[in-house]
Design a protein around this motif. Sequence first.
Motif, PDB file in Angstrom:
ATOM      1  N   LEU A   1       0.962  -1.107  -0.006  1.00  0.00           N
ATOM      2  CA  LEU A   1       0.009  -0.127   0.105  1.00  0.00           C
ATOM      3  C   LEU A   1       0.737   1.266  -0.124  1.00  0.00           C
ATOM      4  N   ALA A   2       1.810   1.256   0.857  1.00  0.00           N
ATOM      5  CA  ALA A   2       2.859   2.612   0.790  1.00  0.00           C
ATOM      6  C   ALA A   2       3.572   2.491  -0.425  1.00  0.00           C
ATOM      7  N   GLY A   3       3.991   1.554  -1.146  1.00  0.00           N
ATOM      8  CA  GLY A   3       4.652   1.412  -2.273  1.00  0.00           C
ATOM      9  C   GLY A   3       3.729   1.943  -3.329  1.00  0.00           C
ATOM     10  N   PHE A   4       2.543   1.845  -3.490  1.00  0.00           N
ATOM     11  CA  PHE A   4       1.823   2.522  -4.593  1.00  0.00           C
ATOM     12  C   PHE A   4       1.596   3.938  -4.228  1.00  0.00           C
ATOM     13  N   ALA A   5       1.716   4.624  -2.917  1.00  0.00           N
ATOM     14  CA  ALA A   5       1.372   5.684  -2.756  1.00  0.00           C
ATOM     15  C   ALA A   5       2.695   6.540  -3.137  1.00  0.00           C
ATOM     16  N   VAL A   6       3.999   5.802  -2.932  1.00  0.00           N
ATOM     17  CA  VAL A   6       5.093   6.475  -3.288  1.00  0.00           C
ATOM     18  C   VAL A   6       5.017   6.347  -4.819  1.00  0.00           C
TER      19      VAL A   6
ATOM     20  N   LEU B   1       5.123  -0.364 -10.816  1.00  0.00           N
ATOM     21  CA  LEU B   1       3.922  -0.790 -10.655  1.00  0.00           C
ATOM     22  C   LEU B   1       3.707  -2.160 -10.647  1.00  0.00           C
ATOM     23  N   VAL B   2       4.046  -2.883 -11.920  1.00  0.00           N
ATOM     24  CA  VAL B   2       3.831  -3.861 -12.397  1.00  0.00           C
ATOM     25  C   VAL B   2       4.677  -5.039 -11.603  1.00  0.00           C
ATOM     26  N   LEU B   3       5.827  -4.541 -11.192  1.00  0.00           N
ATOM     27  CA  LEU B   3       6.976  -5.198 -10.377  1.00  0.00           C
ATOM     28  C   LEU B   3       6.394  -5.465  -8.911  1.00  0.00           C
ATOM     29  N   LEU B   4       5.836  -4.500  -8.520  1.00  0.00           N
ATOM     30  CA  LEU B   4       5.138  -4.256  -7.125  1.00  0.00           C
ATOM     31  C   LEU B   4       4.028  -5.345  -7.080  1.00  0.00           C
ATOM     32  N   TYR B   5       3.253  -5.460  -8.145  1.00  0.00           N
ATOM     33  CA  TYR B   5       2.120  -6.229  -8.183  1.00  0.00           C
ATOM     34  C   TYR B   5       2.444  -7.945  -8.292  1.00  0.00           C
ATOM     35  N   ALA B   6       3.578  -8.058  -9.050  1.00  0.00           N
ATOM     36  CA  ALA B   6       4.502  -9.158  -9.230  1.00  0.00           C
ATOM     37  C   ALA B   6       4.702  -9.784  -7.521  1.00  0.00           C
ATOM     38  N   TRP B   7       5.385  -8.812  -6.805  1.00  0.00           N
ATOM     39  CA  TRP B   7       5.918  -9.293  -5.785  1.00  0.00           C
ATOM     40  C   TRP B   7       4.762  -9.647  -4.693  1.00  0.00           C
ATOM     41  N   SER B   8       3.576  -8.840  -4.842  1.00  0.00           N
ATOM     42  CA  SER B   8       2.351  -9.159  -4.167  1.00  0.00           C
ATOM     43  C   SER B   8       1.906 -10.503  -4.349  1.00  0.00           C
ATOM     44  N   ALA B   9       1.905 -10.951  -5.651  1.00  0.00           N
ATOM     45  CA  ALA B   9       1.380 -12.252  -6.323  1.00  0.00           C
ATOM     46  C   ALA B   9       2.213 -13.153  -5.527  1.00  0.00           C
TER      47      ALA B   9
ATOM     48  N   ALA C   1      -7.998  -6.432  -3.850  1.00  0.00           N
ATOM     49  CA  ALA C   1      -7.809  -5.275  -2.908  1.00  0.00           C
ATOM     50  C   ALA C   1      -7.083  -4.339  -3.340  1.00  0.00           C
ATOM     51  N   PHE C   2      -5.979  -4.643  -3.759  1.00  0.00           N
ATOM     52  CA  PHE C   2      -4.735  -3.784  -4.207  1.00  0.00           C
ATOM     53  C   PHE C   2      -5.271  -3.106  -5.527  1.00  0.00           C
ATOM     54  N   THR C   3      -6.610  -3.320  -6.429  1.00  0.00           N
ATOM     55  CA  THR C   3      -6.537  -2.543  -7.828  1.00  0.00           C
ATOM     56  C   THR C   3      -6.921  -1.370  -7.317  1.00  0.00           C
ATOM     57  N   VAL C   4      -7.665  -1.115  -6.293  1.00  0.00           N
ATOM     58  CA  VAL C   4      -8.101   0.220  -6.047  1.00  0.00           C
ATOM     59  C   VAL C   4      -6.771   1.517  -5.812  1.00  0.00           C
TER      60      VAL C   4
ATOM     61  N   PRO D   1      -5.417  -3.382 -16.225  1.00  0.00           N
ATOM     62  CA  PRO D   1      -5.818  -4.896 -16.150  1.00  0.00           C
ATOM     63  C   PRO D   1      -4.845  -5.879 -16.564  1.00  0.00           C
ATOM     64  N   ALA D   2      -4.020  -5.562 -17.363  1.00  0.00           N
ATOM     65  CA  ALA D   2      -2.833  -6.295 -17.493  1.00  0.00           C
ATOM     66  C   ALA D   2      -2.201  -6.458 -16.594  1.00  0.00           C
ATOM     67  N   ALA D   3      -1.585  -5.556 -15.808  1.00  0.00           N
ATOM     68  CA  ALA D   3      -0.928  -5.772 -14.678  1.00  0.00           C
ATOM     69  C   ALA D   3      -1.581  -6.571 -13.503  1.00  0.00           C
ATOM     70  N   VAL D   4      -2.784  -6.532 -13.319  1.00  0.00           N
ATOM     71  CA  VAL D   4      -3.733  -7.333 -12.484  1.00  0.00           C
ATOM     72  C   VAL D   4      -3.807  -8.786 -12.993  1.00  0.00           C
ATOM     73  N   SER D   5      -3.780  -9.017 -14.542  1.00  0.00           N
ATOM     74  CA  SER D   5      -4.057 -10.479 -14.863  1.00  0.00           C
ATOM     75  C   SER D   5      -2.528 -10.905 -14.937  1.00  0.00           C
ATOM     76  N   VAL D   6      -1.551 -10.400 -15.091  1.00  0.00           N
ATOM     77  CA  VAL D   6      -0.131 -11.069 -14.735  1.00  0.00           C
ATOM     78  C   VAL D   6      -0.105 -11.418 -13.424  1.00  0.00           C
TER      79      VAL D   6
END
Length: 369
Positions: A56-61, A80-88, A98-101, A129-134
Amino acid sequence: MLFAVAGLLGLLGILNTPHLAGRLLTVTACDLVLTLAGLFLPWDRFGANSPALLGLAGFAVLGLSTWSFGGVAAGTGPFLVLLYAWSALHFRRWILAAFTVPATLAYLVPLILTGQPPLVVSSAVVFLPAAVSVAFLIESQARHLRDDRMRLARIEQWRAAMISSLAHDVRAPLSTVHLVLEDLRETATGQTARMLDAAMRQTARIARLADGLLDIQRIDSSGQLKLDRARHSAAVLVKDALSYVREDADVSADIDPDLTVYVDKQRFEQILLNLVTNALRYGKPPVLVTFRRDGAIDRLEVRDHGAGIPEALRPRLFGQFAGEGPESVGLGLWIVRQLAAAHGGQAFAEAREPGVAMVITFPAAALSG
């Protein structure tokens, strides 16, 4: 690492855009704080999903970084894509959902605040959507790997418990059998005495095999095996070991009578009997055992005269659970390799015409101990 790299790139960005130095220093400071938090906070005490707060803090930064660069998302989009990948890799799907918002806000808000044209803002329709799908694909694969790892861990625990229990449970009744045989041997004569001697040798061997089962557990858990090495006559060693082989087996030995080797006697017997048993079971007699010095190594060879083993299969013969036959467990040769390695040697197979030779090397006695 992700936040550390982002902070470093923020500092490098000052060189290209010195007029934005203040904003970029703020972004770098935020990345540094998140880096230190990721490294030093005791996240394991806060629960398995607590590191999601870093996301969450990372998205803000990331949003702050896009705004700092004047609404240019080319540099922050990949992060942003890498942060999503780390979360996955670490969290379940509901957290990704929940991270989509915050991800959407981190991408869109800076573009809107900096007055980007509608075409740039609308890129979120494709990019997010591509980032979320990955991320969902990565989460699915990571979940399967975690489940497989947990299943393998349970199997390993069961296997270790079974081996330990079997080894310990065999000892008590075996001791009783051995005592009974000793009592009978005191009054036996002739053929009966010889049969009881053979039975006592085999019970002693079974006891050593039970110890060998525990050795498997020790090898798996620590990778090391304690040896009781001493100097022995190679001819005597081989003769003693082959006394456990049935008398009608077509096994002969050709040993240098002057050869002295530096080995653990019990482990050496285990190696030789495993190889001879394999040669009799899967090869074809006669089985020939040779032991020679070859430069700086002592070379034990057990050869059969069967159909041989294809070259493609020989390198993995000594692997764990490598047996392919219906009667093969695949541990015998693996144990041989581990015992050879514990002595500082190697185990491998060589082709013969006909048959195959299982070769074990030991450091020469003159160079050992």
